[in-house]
Motif scaffolding. Structure first.
Motif, PDB file in Angstrom:
ATOM      1  N   ARG A 202      24.855  33.881  66.547  1.00  0.00           N
ATOM      2  CA  ARG A 202      24.966  34.071  65.244  1.00  0.00           C
ATOM      3  C   ARG A 202      25.937  35.102  64.782  1.00  0.00           C
ATOM      4  O   ARG A 202      25.935  36.164  65.772  1.00  0.00           O
ATOM      5  N   LEU A 203      26.715  34.872  63.866  1.00  0.00           N
ATOM      6  CA  LEU A 203      27.505  36.151  63.373  1.00  0.00           C
ATOM      7  C   LEU A 203      26.629  37.004  62.790  1.00  0.00           C
ATOM      8  O   LEU A 203      25.775  36.865  62.004  1.00  0.00           O
ATOM      9  N   PHE A 204      26.745  38.319  63.343  1.00  0.00           N
ATOM     10  CA  PHE A 204      26.099  39.409  62.628  1.00  0.00           C
ATOM     11  C   PHE A 204      27.012  40.516  62.362  1.00  0.00           C
ATOM     12  O   PHE A 204      28.175  40.668  63.103  1.00  0.00           O
ATOM     13  N   GLN A 205      27.017  41.092  61.253  1.00  0.00           N
ATOM     14  CA  GLN A 205      27.798  42.238  60.927  1.00  0.00           C
ATOM     15  C   GLN A 205      27.132  43.373  60.353  1.00  0.00           C
ATOM     16  O   GLN A 205      25.893  43.823  60.224  1.00  0.00           O
ATOM     17  N   VAL A 206      27.655  44.501  60.827  1.00  0.00           N
ATOM     18  CA  VAL A 206      27.266  46.102  60.708  1.00  0.00           C
ATOM     19  C   VAL A 206      28.028  46.897  59.956  1.00  0.00           C
ATOM     20  O   VAL A 206      29.189  46.977  60.171  1.00  0.00           O
ATOM     21  N   TRP A 207      27.579  47.437  58.817  1.00  0.00           N
ATOM     22  CA  TRP A 207      28.259  48.379  58.128  1.00  0.00           C
ATOM     23  C   TRP A 207      27.769  49.963  58.181  1.00  0.00           C
ATOM     24  O   TRP A 207      26.763  50.120  58.150  1.00  0.00           O
ATOM     25  N   GLY A 208      29.064  50.555  58.523  1.00  0.00           N
ATOM     26  CA  GLY A 208      28.743  52.050  58.773  1.00  0.00           C
ATOM     27  C   GLY A 208      29.838  52.659  58.009  1.00  0.00           C
ATOM     28  O   GLY A 208      30.535  52.037  57.184  1.00  0.00           O
ATOM     29  N   PRO A 209      29.699  54.155  57.859  1.00  0.00           N
ATOM     30  CA  PRO A 209      30.956  54.819  57.386  1.00  0.00           C
ATOM     31  C   PRO A 209      32.095  54.368  57.519  1.00  0.00           C
ATOM     32  O   PRO A 209      32.834  54.592  58.832  1.00  0.00           O
ATOM     33  N   GLY A 210      32.904  53.950  56.726  1.00  0.00           N
ATOM     34  CA  GLY A 210      34.443  53.501  56.704  1.00  0.00           C
ATOM     35  C   GLY A 210      34.539  52.377  57.906  1.00  0.00           C
ATOM     36  O   GLY A 210      35.677  52.512  58.405  1.00  0.00           O
ATOM     37  N   THR A 211      33.790  51.631  58.171  1.00  0.00           N
ATOM     38  CA  THR A 211      33.596  50.872  59.143  1.00  0.00           C
ATOM     39  C   THR A 211      32.636  49.464  58.977  1.00  0.00           C
ATOM     40  O   THR A 211      31.772  49.653  58.520  1.00  0.00           O
ATOM     41  N   GLU A 212      33.510  48.320  59.548  1.00  0.00           N
ATOM     42  CA  GLU A 212      32.612  47.131  59.606  1.00  0.00           C
ATOM     43  C   GLU A 212      32.665  46.666  61.137  1.00  0.00           C
ATOM     44  O   GLU A 212      34.084  46.578  61.528  1.00  0.00           O
ATOM     45  N   PHE A 213      31.699  46.234  61.739  1.00  0.00           N
ATOM     46  CA  PHE A 213      31.769  45.587  63.048  1.00  0.00           C
ATOM     47  C   PHE A 213      31.176  44.338  62.895  1.00  0.00           C
ATOM     48  O   PHE A 213      30.089  43.862  62.018  1.00  0.00           O
ATOM     49  N   GLY A 214      31.533  43.230  63.728  1.00  0.00           N
ATOM     50  CA  GLY A 214      31.227  41.949  63.566  1.00  0.00           C
ATOM     51  C   GLY A 214      31.219  41.228  64.727  1.00  0.00           C
ATOM     52  O   GLY A 214      32.242  41.401  65.597  1.00  0.00           O
ATOM     53  N   ALA A 215      30.307  40.360  64.947  1.00  0.00           N
ATOM     54  CA  ALA A 215      30.611  39.326  66.259  1.00  0.00           C
ATOM     55  C   ALA A 215      30.132  38.098  66.280  1.00  0.00           C
ATOM     56  O   ALA A 215      29.040  37.887  65.387  1.00  0.00           O
ATOM     57  N   VAL A 216      30.582  37.106  66.669  1.00  0.00           N
ATOM     58  CA  VAL A 216      30.040  35.622  66.455  1.00  0.00           C
ATOM     59  C   VAL A 216      30.671  34.981  67.716  1.00  0.00           C
ATOM     60  O   VAL A 216      31.780  35.299  68.362  1.00  0.00           O
ATOM     61  N   ARG A 217      29.726  34.016  68.420  1.00  0.00           N
ATOM     62  CA  ARG A 217      30.129  32.976  69.399  1.00  0.00           C
ATOM     63  C   ARG A 217      31.178  32.123  69.006  1.00  0.00           C
ATOM     64  O   ARG A 217      31.227  31.643  67.764  1.00  0.00           O
ATOM     65  N   ILE A 218      32.189  32.182  69.856  1.00  0.00           N
ATOM     66  CA  ILE A 218      33.527  31.131  69.564  1.00  0.00           C
ATOM     67  C   ILE A 218      33.258  29.586  70.472  1.00  0.00           C
ATOM     68  O   ILE A 218      34.063  28.938  70.422  1.00  0.00           O
ATOM     69  N   SER A 219      32.538  30.025  71.454  1.00  0.00           N
ATOM     70  CA  SER A 219      32.473  28.793  72.506  1.00  0.00           C
ATOM     71  C   SER A 219      31.034  28.970  73.227  1.00  0.00           C
ATOM     72  O   SER A 219      30.481  29.997  72.835  1.00  0.00           O
ATOM     73  N   ASP A 220      30.790  28.186  74.313  1.00  0.00           N
ATOM     74  CA  ASP A 220      29.515  28.512  74.854  1.00  0.00           C
ATOM     75  C   ASP A 220      29.957  29.665  76.072  1.00  0.00           C
ATOM     76  O   ASP A 220      29.003  30.136  76.454  1.00  0.00           O
ATOM     77  N   ARG A 221      31.127  30.087  75.855  1.00  0.00           N
ATOM     78  CA  ARG A 221      31.520  31.134  77.064  1.00  0.00           C
ATOM     79  C   ARG A 221      32.089  32.221  76.478  1.00  0.00           C
ATOM     80  O   ARG A 221      32.104  33.175  77.259  1.00  0.00           O
ATOM     81  N   GLU A 222      32.149  32.249  75.285  1.00  0.00           N
ATOM     82  CA  GLU A 222      32.972  33.374  74.531  1.00  0.00           C
ATOM     83  C   GLU A 222      32.348  34.017  73.363  1.00  0.00           C
ATOM     84  O   GLU A 222      31.897  33.241  72.323  1.00  0.00           O
ATOM     85  N   ILE A 223      32.629  35.301  73.220  1.00  0.00           N
ATOM     86  CA  ILE A 223      32.274  35.789  71.808  1.00  0.00           C
ATOM     87  C   ILE A 223      33.579  36.831  71.255  1.00  0.00           C
ATOM     88  O   ILE A 223      34.336  37.423  72.184  1.00  0.00           O
ATOM     89  N   TYR A 224      33.751  36.395  69.903  1.00  0.00           N
ATOM     90  CA  TYR A 224      34.686  37.115  69.384  1.00  0.00           C
ATOM     91  C   TYR A 224      34.079  38.342  68.523  1.00  0.00           C
ATOM     92  O   TYR A 224      33.086  38.123  67.911  1.00  0.00           O
ATOM     93  N   TRP A 225      34.925  39.480  68.809  1.00  0.00           N
ATOM     94  CA  TRP A 225      34.072  40.710  67.840  1.00  0.00           C
ATOM     95  C   TRP A 225      35.339  41.251  67.249  1.00  0.00           C
ATOM     96  O   TRP A 225      36.630  41.325  67.796  1.00  0.00           O
ATOM     97  N   TYR A 226      35.149  41.903  66.090  1.00  0.00           N
ATOM     98  CA  TYR A 226      36.109  42.852  65.348  1.00  0.00           C
ATOM     99  C   TYR A 226      35.461  44.213  65.041  1.00  0.00           C
ATOM    100  O   TYR A 226      34.201  44.198  64.629  1.00  0.00           O
ATOM    101  N   GLY A 227      36.267  45.075  65.061  1.00  0.00           N
ATOM    102  CA  GLY A 227      35.885  46.524  64.349  1.00  0.00           C
ATOM    103  C   GLY A 227      37.034  47.145  63.548  1.00  0.00           C
ATOM    104  O   GLY A 227      38.124  47.302  63.814  1.00  0.00           O
ATOM    105  N   TYR A 228      36.723  46.878  62.300  1.00  0.00           N
ATOM    106  CA  TYR A 228      37.507  47.272  61.076  1.00  0.00           C
ATOM    107  C   TYR A 228      37.266  48.657  60.358  1.00  0.00           C
ATOM    108  O   TYR A 228      36.152  48.695  59.951  1.00  0.00           O
ATOM    109  N   PHE A 229      38.127  49.406  60.646  1.00  0.00           N
ATOM    110  CA  PHE A 229      37.833  50.861  60.169  1.00  0.00           C
ATOM    111  C   PHE A 229      38.943  51.429  59.625  1.00  0.00           C
ATOM    112  O   PHE A 229      40.119  51.360  59.743  1.00  0.00           O
TER     113      PHE A 229
END
Length: 395
Positions: A202-229
């Motif tokens: 599942r897509l989960f998102q994290v909010w912190g000071p001046g930052t957002e992190f998120g991760a989600v599965r994009i296939s049975d073998r891979e996870i995509y994540w981002y860190g926006y800050f």
């Protein structure tokens, strides 16, 4: 037999290929001009919401994209320590609007390119750098596009031009010189890493000071994540993976594990630019602006790709099809503008509000107040609030 209507699409990304396929399905002959030497997509992953999938289904690509991606739902929001601020329930009424499809950008682009190649009347041209456009008049002279390739300079007239050349659009620069992209104040790490048990599906998102992190599965073998800050424009790190590990060093074990599993060749970072307010009009003469060229928005509600796909469908459904049936081009262009501009502005405004409340929010007491408010928010009502955005149906 009547002469086939013609269109030139500037840009071979998500918006451009969706537009080309939609135009061809309405009976037009289409030339797609892509500046890069090959058709492809630079990027990691993304999540397509229901409205984006509706657009893909409208041009016959929904099944292929669904097979290439991973169907899942958002889990909700956490604080940097891993404590839940809001969990999205798994009730049928909520799942009906929150289902997403995680997919690698390259796989989405490949499915769109294959659809354009299979469509009757689409020509894909690479290594074509557009240098000039003439907008023409809906009831008068045709539009014209000039581009440069390795073989020389080319100019072609066309009944319609679709400007799908991104946030740094050459077409927009020539037609709307005062509409310039602005640095958002934030940059973003992105990566696709091999399968890990750190985040489930599942897509989960994290909010912190001046930052957002998120991760989600994009296939049975891979996870995509981002860190926006928040970060100075154009600033660089000597060691990007080390900088990412350091930035998230105080965050939850789940976040740290994902970042630690990322190698230098998997990690990319790009400063984020947007077009505040979008364009005042998406039409100029016989030229229609779509995707980031028209309304580059902040990524904080994840609607950039879905909005581009909807633009592409509407180019065919609201402009190409009525004109092919003998309708007036000026009226069709106006109908497109009236359908797409208010909706895209609404989403862009929501993205800006979400950024202020989420990723852009500074530290200290502000975090505590925001987190307390989020914990008091009924999760079901928040999920349902997204319904007006994701419940789009193709015209």
């Amino acid at each position: 037999m009547a002469e086939r209507l013609t269109a030139i699409v500037v840009g071979g990304g998500i918006a451009g290929l969706a537009s080309a396929t939609s135009l061809a399905q309405a009976g037009w002959a289409v030339t797609v001009l892509e500046r890069a030497p090959t058709f492809g997509e630079v990027g990691a992953g993304l999540a397509i919401t229901h409205n984006g999938m509706s657009a893909l289904e409208a041009i016959g690509v929904g099944e292929a994209v669904g097979a290439a991606g991973y169907e899942t739902v958002p889990a909700g929001f956490q604080d940097p320590g891993g404590r839940w601020l809001l969990r999205i329930p798994d009730t049928p009424d909520v799942l009906a609007t929150t289902t997403i499809w995680g997919i690698h950008r390259q796989r989405l682009h490949s499915a769109l390119r294959q659809a354009a190649e299979a469509a009757d009347g689409v020509e894909l041209v690479t290594g074509a750098e557009v240098t000039a456009v003439r907008p023409g008049l809906p009831a008068g002279e045709p539009a014209a596009v000039t581009w440069q390739t390795a073989t020389g300079r080319h100019t072609s007239e066309s009944g319609l031009v679709v400007a799908a050349d991104g946030v740094r659009s050459t077409v927009r620069q020539q037609l709307f010189a005062n509409a310039r992209p602005r640095y958002s104040g934030s940059t973003s790490w992105r990566a696709v890493i091999p399968d890990t048990t750190a985040s489930g599906g599942r897509l989960f998102q994290v909010w912190g000071p001046g930052t957002e992190f998120g991760a989600v599965r994009i296939s049975d073998r891979e996870i995509y994540w981002y860190g926006y800050f928040r970060h100075p424009e154009g600033a660089s790190f000597d060691d990007e993976p080390a900088a990412a590990r350091d930035h998230f060093s105080g965050w939850s074990a789940q976040v740290q594990a994902i970042v630690a599993a990322t190698t230098a060749d998997q990690l990319m970072r790009h400063d984020v630019y947007h077009l505040p307010g979008g364009l005042g009009g998406y039409v100029h003469g016989r030229i229609v602006m779509v995707g980031d060229a028209a309304h580059a928005m902040l990524p904080t509600v994840g609607q950039g790709a879905s909005s581009a796909l909807k633009d592409g469908v509407c180019v065919g459904r609201l402009i190409a099809a009525p004109v092919a049936d003998g309708g007036d081009l000026a009226a069709a262009l106006a109908a497109f503008d009236q359908a797409r501009r208010p909706r895209c502005r609404q989403i862009a405004r929501l993205s800006a509000i979400t950024a202020r409340f989420g990723a852009d929010l500074g530290g200290g007491l502000r975090q505590s107040v925001r987190n307390s408010l989020l914990r008091l928010t009924p999760a079901g009502s928040l999920a349902k609030a997204a319904t007006p955005i994701v419940s789009w149906t193709a015209p």
